[in-house]
Design an enzyme around this catalytic site. Structure first.
Site, PDB file in Angstrom:
ATOM      1  N   SER A 364       0.850  -1.187   0.000  1.00 32.75           N
ATOM      2  CA  SER A 364       0.000   0.000   0.000  1.00 32.75           C
ATOM      3  C   SER A 364       0.892   1.246   0.000  1.00 32.75           C
ATOM      4  O   SER A 364       1.792   1.362  -0.834  1.00 32.75           O
ATOM      5  CB  SER A 364      -0.932  -0.053   1.212  1.00 32.75           C
ATOM      6  OG  SER A 364      -1.836   0.996   1.172  1.00 32.75           O
ATOM      7  N   ASP A 589      -8.915  -4.968  -5.776  1.00 39.72           N
ATOM      8  CA  ASP A 589      -8.499  -3.721  -5.108  1.00 39.72           C
ATOM      9  C   ASP A 589      -9.033  -2.519  -5.904  1.00 39.72           C
ATOM     10  O   ASP A 589      -8.706  -2.353  -7.079  1.00 39.72           O
ATOM     11  CB  ASP A 589      -6.959  -3.696  -5.055  1.00 39.72           C
ATOM     12  CG  ASP A 589      -6.391  -2.534  -4.239  1.00 39.72           C
ATOM     13  OD1 ASP A 589      -7.125  -1.565  -3.984  1.00 39.72           O
ATOM     14  OD2 ASP A 589      -5.201  -2.608  -3.882  1.00 39.72           O
ATOM     15  N   HIS A 626      -8.054  -4.138  -1.295  1.00 45.73           N
ATOM     16  CA  HIS A 626      -6.759  -3.568  -0.914  1.00 45.73           C
ATOM     17  C   HIS A 626      -6.192  -4.232   0.348  1.00 45.73           C
ATOM     18  O   HIS A 626      -4.982  -4.336   0.505  1.00 45.73           O
ATOM     19  CB  HIS A 626      -6.929  -2.056  -0.713  1.00 45.73           C
ATOM     20  CG  HIS A 626      -5.640  -1.350  -0.511  1.00 45.73           C
ATOM     21  ND1 HIS A 626      -4.637  -1.362  -1.455  1.00 45.73           N
ATOM     22  CD2 HIS A 626      -5.157  -0.633   0.541  1.00 45.73           C
ATOM     23  CE1 HIS A 626      -3.610  -0.667  -1.005  1.00 45.73           C
ATOM     24  NE2 HIS A 626      -3.894  -0.224   0.207  1.00 45.73           N
TER      25      HIS A 626
HETATM   26  C1  LIG Z   1      -3.908   2.836   2.464  1.00 52.89           C
HETATM   27  C2  LIG Z   1      -2.836   2.191   3.236  1.00 52.89           C
HETATM   28  O1  LIG Z   1      -1.732   2.553   3.061  1.00 52.89           O
HETATM   29  S1  LIG Z   1      -3.142   1.084   4.508  1.00 52.89           S
HETATM   30  C3  LIG Z   1      -4.225  -0.164   4.185  1.00 52.89           C
HETATM   31  C4  LIG Z   1      -5.473   0.083   4.819  1.00 52.89           C
HETATM   32  N1  LIG Z   1      -5.927  -0.973   5.581  1.00 52.89           N
HETATM   33  C5  LIG Z   1      -6.033  -0.856   6.882  1.00 52.89           C
HETATM   34  O2  LIG Z   1      -5.731   0.130   7.509  1.00 52.89           O
HETATM   35  C6  LIG Z   1      -6.576  -2.019   7.567  1.00 52.89           C
HETATM   36  C7  LIG Z   1      -7.988  -1.868   7.961  1.00 52.89           C
HETATM   37  N2  LIG Z   1      -8.498  -3.173   8.233  1.00 52.89           N
HETATM   38  C8  LIG Z   1      -8.349  -3.789   9.425  1.00 52.89           C
HETATM   39  O3  LIG Z   1      -7.815  -3.260  10.363  1.00 52.89           O
HETATM   40  C9  LIG Z   1      -8.924  -5.171   9.521  1.00 52.89           C
HETATM   41  O4  LIG Z   1      -9.523  -5.278  10.763  1.00 52.89           O
HETATM   42  C10 LIG Z   1      -7.899  -6.276   9.347  1.00 52.89           C
HETATM   43  C11 LIG Z   1      -7.397  -6.249   7.916  1.00 52.89           C
HETATM   44  C12 LIG Z   1      -6.727  -6.111  10.296  1.00 52.89           C
HETATM   45  C13 LIG Z   1      -8.535  -7.612   9.669  1.00 52.89           C
HETATM   46  O5  LIG Z   1      -9.548  -7.827   8.755  1.00 52.89           O
HETATM   47  P1  LIG Z   1     -10.711  -8.890   9.056  1.00 52.89           P
HETATM   48  O6  LIG Z   1     -10.174 -10.042   9.810  1.00 52.89           O
HETATM   49  O7  LIG Z   1     -11.371  -9.140   7.765  1.00 52.89           O
HETATM   50  O8  LIG Z   1     -11.616  -8.092  10.040  1.00 52.89           O
HETATM   51  P2  LIG Z   1     -12.840  -7.161   9.629  1.00 52.89           P
HETATM   52  O9  LIG Z   1     -12.406  -6.036   8.790  1.00 52.89           O
HETATM   53  O10 LIG Z   1     -13.924  -7.978   9.123  1.00 52.89           O
HETATM   54  O11 LIG Z   1     -13.226  -6.588  11.029  1.00 52.89           O
HETATM   55  C14 LIG Z   1     -13.614  -7.432  12.054  1.00 52.89           C
HETATM   56  C15 LIG Z   1     -14.300  -6.580  13.069  1.00 52.89           C
HETATM   57  O12 LIG Z   1     -15.535  -6.118  12.511  1.00 52.89           O
HETATM   58  C16 LIG Z   1     -16.612  -6.529  13.340  1.00 52.89           C
HETATM   59  N3  LIG Z   1     -17.722  -6.812  12.462  1.00 52.89           N
HETATM   60  C17 LIG Z   1     -17.777  -7.711  11.474  1.00 52.89           C
HETATM   61  N4  LIG Z   1     -18.968  -7.641  10.858  1.00 52.89           N
HETATM   62  C18 LIG Z   1     -19.659  -6.661  11.452  1.00 52.89           C
HETATM   63  C19 LIG Z   1     -20.956  -6.094  11.251  1.00 52.89           C
HETATM   64  N5  LIG Z   1     -21.770  -6.521  10.284  1.00 52.89           N
HETATM   65  N6  LIG Z   1     -21.336  -5.083  12.050  1.00 52.89           N
HETATM   66  C20 LIG Z   1     -20.510  -4.623  13.021  1.00 52.89           C
HETATM   67  N7  LIG Z   1     -19.267  -5.115  13.251  1.00 52.89           N
HETATM   68  C21 LIG Z   1     -18.853  -6.119  12.464  1.00 52.89           C
HETATM   69  C22 LIG Z   1     -16.095  -7.736  14.079  1.00 52.89           C
HETATM   70  O13 LIG Z   1     -16.770  -7.944  15.282  1.00 52.89           O
HETATM   71  C23 LIG Z   1     -14.655  -7.359  14.326  1.00 52.89           C
HETATM   72  O14 LIG Z   1     -14.587  -6.488  15.425  1.00 52.89           O
HETATM   73  P3  LIG Z   1     -13.190  -6.253  16.205  1.00 52.89           P
HETATM   74  O15 LIG Z   1     -12.179  -5.804  15.205  1.00 52.89           O
HETATM   75  O16 LIG Z   1     -13.525  -5.184  17.181  1.00 52.89           O
HETATM   76  O17 LIG Z   1     -12.810  -7.544  16.811  1.00 52.89           O
END
Ligand SMILES: CC(=O)SCCNC(=O)CCNC(=O)[C@H](O)C(C)(C)COP(=O)(O)OP(=O)(O)OC[C@H]1O[C@@H](n2cnc3c(N)ncnc32)[C@H](O)[C@@H]1OP(=O)(O)O
Length: 645
Positions: A364, A589, A626
């Site tokens: 990224s 992505d 992404h």
């Molecule tokens: C642009 C750049 O340079 S950087 C790249 C950008 N990306 C980021 O910053 C990462 C952002 N994403 C994350 O942080 C993600 O949590 C990851 C990638 C670390 C993990 O992804 P996943 O395992 O798929 O988790 P997901 O995104 O589904 O989130 C899970 C959370 O959502 C919650 N959740 C899932 N579905 C729902 C829903 N329908 N309603 C409410 N909450 C929900 C879960 O309870 C869980 O909560 P918690 O994190 O408090 O435990």
């Protein structure tokens, strides 16, 4: 010390995840303080029903949390979200014996599914006798697709209860759009807005934090190492940091000739904490990718990950103190570029005595930096890995980041960047993160995962989050809104917009740096000319301008046109002619679309590089968009390992 033992009830409150609620803010309101949440109510211990504490808690529906509520002698417990939507019941309890058992359950859990209970501990109902009437949380329908992570396939989501980011309960009955008198006159009742109540409530709780904690959260991610440069750094656009810190962490051993170092560049909002360590045992953002025998093998390599300057996890950024006046920089922090961040990283490498990197690896924003490192310091970089990155930002990604910055800056609490003594712009941050999350994942993933399901189909539709995709985005925003410094988001995301490795831009920046160096040498103060932003909307209508570079449509890029990649970019990536390079992209992505990685690969080849490996993961491999680089150990990790070794 008075304690209240609180019994949590939910079929989903089981296993180690429950321990995350330690430190959660309990939401019992102190009537002596105008119903603002009592600040010292935090969950202290979790144990099973027999009173055992610690990790041995076995899955069972009833758990015990012990809440410290300091010197409070009265508590007023409010039941929220009853069927009628706004009826409330107040129960006064005199805590004379210091220990009383109450039942805690979220009515909203009916609406928001089990994780909502852990997330917010949304409401409190007095008396065990009533617990039996309390509804259990609705189970989430499992998602079984093989491309979803295990946690999702099980239909169980881990939850974290950071007190700073946990949404606190509204302090009154759910507010409706109008007052009761107006409601009586209207044809239909006004709607309730619990999502807005929650924002107001968080503002109130931030306002009422004890002053030593400060309303501004502390942005740290645990212990890290710190490189301090006394030597100033001149930034591309003319700003100056008279001294600066780079927070960093390392894994593995540096070999005797210091030739096995891998510099790992992060995404926008990540800290240096890519992997757990003795220093900081919390899992890092690439926990499963780094380690002995893993994709980035710490038996072979010495891995260094830094927090970029401009960020807030230990490196110098807008929330740091300006040594010139002893105040936080705020928006007096200078505009940054990716190249500035990389220069600061190379100062650290100098400090560590590392002349040449075995590899520069990043995803990224880190994928941009990885390329920038090789272009700026071609002799100091061995292999290059750029995952879901680009050689220059595309207007769509600029547009998406622009909207995030705008919603953040329109939050009145942002206060033009000087909110450090007030309430941080948590609402703007929340919205910005929601928009960002839309760009981080993919529609097809959400189709599989949430479909058109509403959180609680038995309830009438709401204007607040209602569909599962809405509650998901809402949750992503909630989780992040006090985790990262809003000013850092603005500066770092702007630096991403400014990224352009085309030779024209490089020459322009080189000339500007030269000019600013001369100015500094002549004793003139830092800062670009015409520093104040004077952009206004033009009075005359916009007219289409001829393209500055060779025009290519997205489809051209996809089809690798005979004309080849833009000459400007080929010249710009010229210094990378001899670097073995791995470029990876993901078809799902939308933020850094796969054509941008194809473009990097084509450009490098056109620049004469014969050691380019390009991998593109189709939608059959990943629908995580992404974020694939954070989630797909098999394909991202597998290809990375093969390439590095
Ligand atoms: C642009 C750049 O340079 S950087 C790249 C950008 N990306 C980021 O910053 C990462 C952002 N994403 C994350 O942080 C993600 O949590 C990851 C990638 C670390 C993990 O992804 P996943 O395992 O798929 O988790 P997901 O995104 O589904 O989130 C899970 C959370 O959502 C919650 N959740 C899932 N579905 C729902 C829903 N329908 N309603 C409410 N909450 C929900 C879960 O309870 C869980 O909560 P918690 O994190 O408090 O435990």
């Amino acid at each position: 010390m008075n304690v209240v033992k609180v019994t949590l009830r939910s079929a989903d409150l089981s296993g180690p995840a429950c321990h995350k609620s330690i430190g959660a803010k309990a939401i019992i309101y102190n009537p002596f303080y105008d119903f603002t949440p009592y600040p010292s109510l935090t969950v202290q211990k979790i144990g099973d029903i027999e009173g055992n504490e610690g990790d041995k808690v076995t899955p069972r529906p009833r758990l015990l949390a012990v809440v410290n509520f300091g010197a409070l002698r009265w508590i007023e417990i409010e039941e929220q979200g009853k069927e009628e939507g706004h009826a409330k019941e107040m129960i006064h309890v005199q805590c004379l014996k210091f220990e009383l058992v109450i039942s805690m359950i979220s009515r909203r859990a009916q609406i928001k599914r089990p994780f909502a209970i852990m997330k917010g501990i949304k409401s409190v109902i007095f008396a065990a006798r009533r617990a039996s009437q309390a509804p259990l949380a609705q189970q989430r329908k499992p998602v079984t697709s093989r491309i979803l992570p295990q946690s999702m396939r099980n239909g169980r989501y881990s939850t974290s209860l950071n007190p700073a980011t946990t949404r606190s309960i509204s302090t009154g009955r759910p507010r409706k759009a109008q007052e009761a008198t107006a409601e009586r006159e209207s044809s239909n009742p006004a709607l309730a807005f619990p999502c807005l109540d929650a924002l107001e409530s968080r503002s109130a709780s931030l306002r009422s934090r004890p002053s030593e904690q400060g309303p501004e959260p502390s942005y740290t991610s645990g212990d890290h190492l710190r490189f301090h440069s006394e030597k100033p750094i001149l930034l591309d656009w003319g700003g100056l940091l008279p001294e600066f810190d780079v927070a960093y962490e390392t894994w593995g051993e540096l070999n005797s000739d210091r030739s096995n170092a891998i510099l790992l560049h992060t995404g926008l909002s990540a800290s240096s904490h890519a992997k757990s360590s003795d220093l900081n045992p919390k899992p890092g953002w690439w926990e499963k990718f780094i380690g002995p025998g893993l994709a980035v093998d710490t038996n072979k390599y010495f891995v260094i990950c830094t927090n970029v300057i401009g960020s807030c996890y230990g490196s110098t950024g807008p929330s740091s103190i300006d040594p010139a006046n002893g105040q936080r920089y705020g928006t007096r922090f200078p505009i940054l570029t990716m190249e500035d961040m990389v220069r600061a990283q190379f100062r650290l490498l100098d400090g560590l005595g590392i002349k040449k990197l075995y590899a520069s690896v990043g995803s990224s924003m880190g994928g941009m930096q990885s390329l920038a490192a090789a272009v700026l310091f071609p002799d100091r970089v061995g292999k290059v890995v750029s995952i879901s990155g680009c050689a220059r930002s595309h207007p769509y990604s600029v547009a998406m980041r622009h909207t995030q910055r705008q919603v953040l800056m329109m939050d009145p609490n942002w206060n033009r960047g000087f909110y450090y003594d007030g309430i941080p712009p948590h609402a703007g941050m929340k919205l910005a993160r929601e928009i960002a999350t839309v760009t981080y994942r993919s529609g097809p993933e959400w189709e599989q995962r949430f479909g058109r399901r509403r959180a609680d189909p038995s309830k009438p539709p709401a204007l607040c989050p209602d569909f599962l995709i809405e509650t998901y985005l809402d949750h992503a925003g909630e989780k992040f809104c006090l985790q990262y410094d809003p000013n850092s988001l603005l500066y770092v995301s702007k630096a991403m917009d400014l990224f352009d490795l085309g030779v024209d831009n490089q020459n322009r920046m080189r000339a500007l740096r030269h000019q600013n160096k001369s100015k500094l040498a002549a004793g003139e103060g830092p800062g670009p000319e015409g520093q104040s932003c004077n952009l206004t909307l033009p009075e005359s209508p916009y007219e289409e301008q001829p393209s500055e570079t060779t025009s290519r449509s997205l489809n051209d890029a996809v089809d690798a046109p005979a004309g080849g990649p833009p000459a400007d970019l080929v010249a710009g990536l010229g210094p990378m002619q001899h670097h073995p390079t791995l470029v990876m992209g993901v078809a799902s992505d939308i933020l850094f679309p796969a054509w941008q990685q194809r473009e990097i690969a084509e450009t490098l080849k056109a620049a004469g590089n014969r050691q380019v490996t390009h991998v593109e993961l189709g939608e059959d491999k990943s629908l995580f968009g992404h974020d694939t680089f954070l989630l797909d150990l098999e394909h991202i990790g597998g290809n990375l390992k093969r390439f590095l070794n």
